[in-house]
Design a protein around this motif. Structure first.
Motif: not given
Lengths: 297, 436
Positions: B105-110, B130-131
């Motif tokens: 729900e919250d893809p972070k840090g890529i 990625l999306k």
């Protein structure tokens, strides 16, 4: 030819012309004299209908000055220029056409003048490639190309070398012979005496003097005599500042209220009067004297 | 009138005969297709010669598989972060993409690591990829098969039809309208600036070289000014005409030539992906023709000519007035501001308001006020404008240029004979009030 009545013009608070009256007869060279800022250029611009006077009238050949008269006037301004990138021929044709000549007539006249002033080889040169004197000649021809009965020349000799100045002077005289009226505005008094029949002097927006050269000269007589005395009988007074050359003494004396005869009689006491002649002032002297006296008065 | 005609002829010929005119006129249209051609050519070359760029992916989630493309290949070697970074430093890998553990729900840090700054292209490629993967994953987790989603994905293209009082239906397309308004507006803007400046330079030249005193003893200053403005207008129209013909021919040749090597669609995409997409939506050739035929060509062409000349005359007079007041081009700066500001306002307004919403109140006023209408109205005309607005705008533009011409004439007639004084706005105002 040209008649001006009570002409006034002011720029804001400063007066350029005040109640100016002037009459220029046909076929003369008319000298318009005056120091810088006297109002000469304003007057010339009004005659050329570049600007309008505030009040007063200007007549050309008895008619009130109107746009149709533009073709009857040739004007050479003091500050003059040509299109640097244009060829001599095109340039002259443009000015001639603007003065209302037909293309055929204009071409004929340009050809005539180029030949007359020996400039035919220059016809396809650009103005920027000409010497200053050459460009001035082109300018002069452009001014007279439409045979104007009235020619107004503002400092026509500035920028000319003596040889070309002479050529232009002769052209002006020749035009006068043919009946052209010339108004010559200049500071150069020697050309005034040489060329002009009539003069008018303007200072501080007002006419201070006008008439023929002779009239003007007689209007200002400093009443000074140049004298030469030989065979001295008694010593010449030191305050006369005489110059001695061998046995002769040369000096100038004012009349100081005496008549010429009285003065001559006095002088005879000192020796043989070899020369006794009234000093005739040059136009330059008159000019300076008049300007100064109006400024002081 | 005769004399104005003489001045027009001189101004026109003096400029058209110049070598620089010939050069600019012939080279400018060459430059645009040439630049376009070079870009397309370079792009083609690059595509051929491009070595595959390998990007190391470390996915802590062990979830994502990125498909390689022509340009980028992705390697999944289960390396440690440090190892992957080392590979990038050695130059063995083009870049390294680190996908840390995250909630879907919250893809972070890529994070992307590269030896060189990554292009926008690459970043958006990675992001989109990625999306899509994350979305698919989430759909899958909520029990929907991504395949079904792909199947139900539908393309929608709205055909827009304008309906007038008589009930006539016209097919329209905002993209085409936009392009026409955009081009026409910019052309008018450029024309006013370039040729307005030429008027100013010409007036200053005549003034500073003192030709003007001789000229005004033969004709009225107003005739001289109008002759110059109209003569230069003729130069501009000539140039425009030559350009249209040349650009038209050249573009046809260039695109025709390149078209053989590259399908039209691809070329368009490279030039401008957005427009290409818009075109793709109604790629039916018949449809486009329908749109073109729906545009009131006569009205647009006539309005263009009108605003082109009207705007030029309005500003041309002002430029002439400014030129007459100063002795040198450098002195003109102080008076340029009131002339350039409305022009720039019109230009900005064209993009910000008019083209986006031709019927808004701001667009309306921009297209009515004479100082901005030549540019702004062209942005509206292509969308269709009520006749009364067009007439009002044109009427005001005529009034406007009569006014500026009168105003400039007043300044001009005194200004050209003034030397050595630096006029201020106050002096200009005095000249305007002077009667003779």
């Amino acid at each position: 030819m040209l008649k001006i009545e009570k002409l006034n013009k002011s720029y804001g608070a400063s007066k350029a012309l005040t109640d100016l009256d002037l009459e220029v007869s046909k076929g003369v060279v008319f000298g318009l004299l005056g120091p810088n800022g006297a109002g000469k250029t304003t007057l010339i611009r009004i005659i050329n209908q570049i600007i309008e006077g505030d009040s007063g009238k200007v007549y050309l050949n008895g008619e009130l000055l109107a746009p149709k008269h533009i073709s009857q006037i040739g004007y050479l301004p003091e500050e003059r220029g040509l299109y640097k990138k244009m060829k001599v021929w095109d340039q002259m044709l443009y000015f001639a056409r603007l003065k209302g000549l037909s293309p055929a007539d204009a071409k004929l006249k340009i050809k005539f003048w180029l030949d007359k002033l020996e400039m035919s080889t220059w016809r396809d040169k650009k103005i920027e490639d000409l010497s200053k004197g050459m460009a001035q000649k082109v300018q002069f021809i452009s001014t007279i190309i439409h045979n104007p009965p009235l020619l107004i020349l503002d400092e026509p000799f500035s920028g000319f070398d003596p040889v070309n100045a002479e050529i232009i002077k002769n052209e002006i005289l020749e035009l006068k012979e043919k009946g052209t009226t010339v108004i010559l505005s200049t500071h150069r008094m020697e050309s005034v005496e040489l060329l002009c029949d009539q003069v008018a002097m303007i200072n501080k927006s007002q006419k201070i003097l006008d008439g023929t050269i002779k009239q003007v000269k007689s209007s200002y007589r400093p009443e000074v005599f140049t004298i030469t005395i030989d065979q001295i009988k008694q010593p010449i007074p030191a305050e006369w500042a005489a110059k001695q050359d061998e046995t002769s003494y040369h000096f100038t004396l004012p009349l100081s209220g005496k008549t010429p005869n009285q003065l001559l009689h006095e002088l005879m006491e000192y020796g043989e009067v070899a020369q006794f002649r009234e000093v005739i002032p040059s136009m330059e002297e008159i000019f300076i004297h008049q300007v100064k006296s109006t400024e002081n008065g | 009138m005769d004399k104005i005609w003489l001045v027009i002829q001189r101004e026109y010929l003096a400029r058209v005969k110049k070598k620089s005119f010939l050069l600019v006129t012939l080279l400018t249209p060459l430059i645009f297709p040439a630049i376009m051609g070079i870009f397309v050519w370079i792009a083609l070359e690059e595509k051929d010669n491009q070595s595959l760029r390998i990007i190391e992916v470390v996915d802590d989630n062990n979830l994502f598989f990125l498909e390689s493309s022509e340009q980028y290949a992705f390697s999944f070697s289960n390396l440690s972060e440090e190892k992957a970074k080392e590979l990038v430093q050695n130059g063995e890998r083009y870049g390294f993409l680190h996908i840390p553990n995250f909630e879907l729900e919250d893809p972070k840090g890529i994070t992307y690591y590269g030896e060189e700054n990554p292009s926008m292209n690459l970043i958006s490629y990675l992001e989109n990829n990625l999306k899509k993967k994350i979305e698919e994953q989430r759909l899958f987790e909520s029990g929907i098969d991504p395949k079904i989603i792909n199947e139900v994905r539908t393309k929608v293209a709205i055909k827009s039809i304008t309906l007038d009082d008589q009930g006539t239906e016209t097919v329209s397309d905002a993209t085409v309208n936009y392009a026409i308004g955009f081009l026409a507006g910019i052309l008018i803007y450029m024309f006013i600036f370039i040729y307005g400046n030429q008027i100013m330079q010409g007036v200053i030249e005549e003034k500073s070289s003192r030709i003007v005193e001789i000229l005004v003893s033969s004709l009225k200053p107003f005739q001289l000014m109008m002759g110059k403005i109209l003569g230069i207008a003729g130069v501009g129209l000539t140039q425009l005409l030559i350009w249209i013909v040349l650009i038209g021919t050249l573009t046809t040749i260039v695109t025709g030539f390149l078209g053989m090597q590259m399908p039209q669609q691809q070329a368009m995409e490279m030039a401008n992906p957005e427009i290409a997409q818009g075109m793709a939506n109604n790629s039916d050739v018949g449809e486009i023709l329908l749109v073109l035929s729906g545009i009131n060509v006569t009205q647009i062409v006539l309005s263009f000519i009108f605003y082109f000349l009207g705007g030029y005359l309005l500003y041309g007079a002002l430029f002439a007035g400014i030129g007459s007041a100063v002795d040198a081009p450098s002195d003109a700066q102080q008076f340029m501001l009131p002339v350039t500001i409305p022009l720039i306002v019109a230009y900005m307004g064209l993009f910000v308001f008019v083209l986006n919403d031709p019927n808004s109140t701001t667009s309306f006023w921009l297209s009515i006020i004479p100082l901005t209408s030549p540019i702004a109205m062209m942005g509206r005309v292509s969308y269709g404008v009520p006749l009364w607005e067009l007439i009002l705008s044109m009427g005001l533009l005529i009034t406007g240029f009569l006014f500026t011409t009168w105003l400039a004439g007043k300044i001009y007639r005194i200004g050209i004979l003034m030397h050595g004084t630096k006029p201020t706005y106050k002096t200009l105002w005095k000249w305007i009030k002077t009667n003779n």
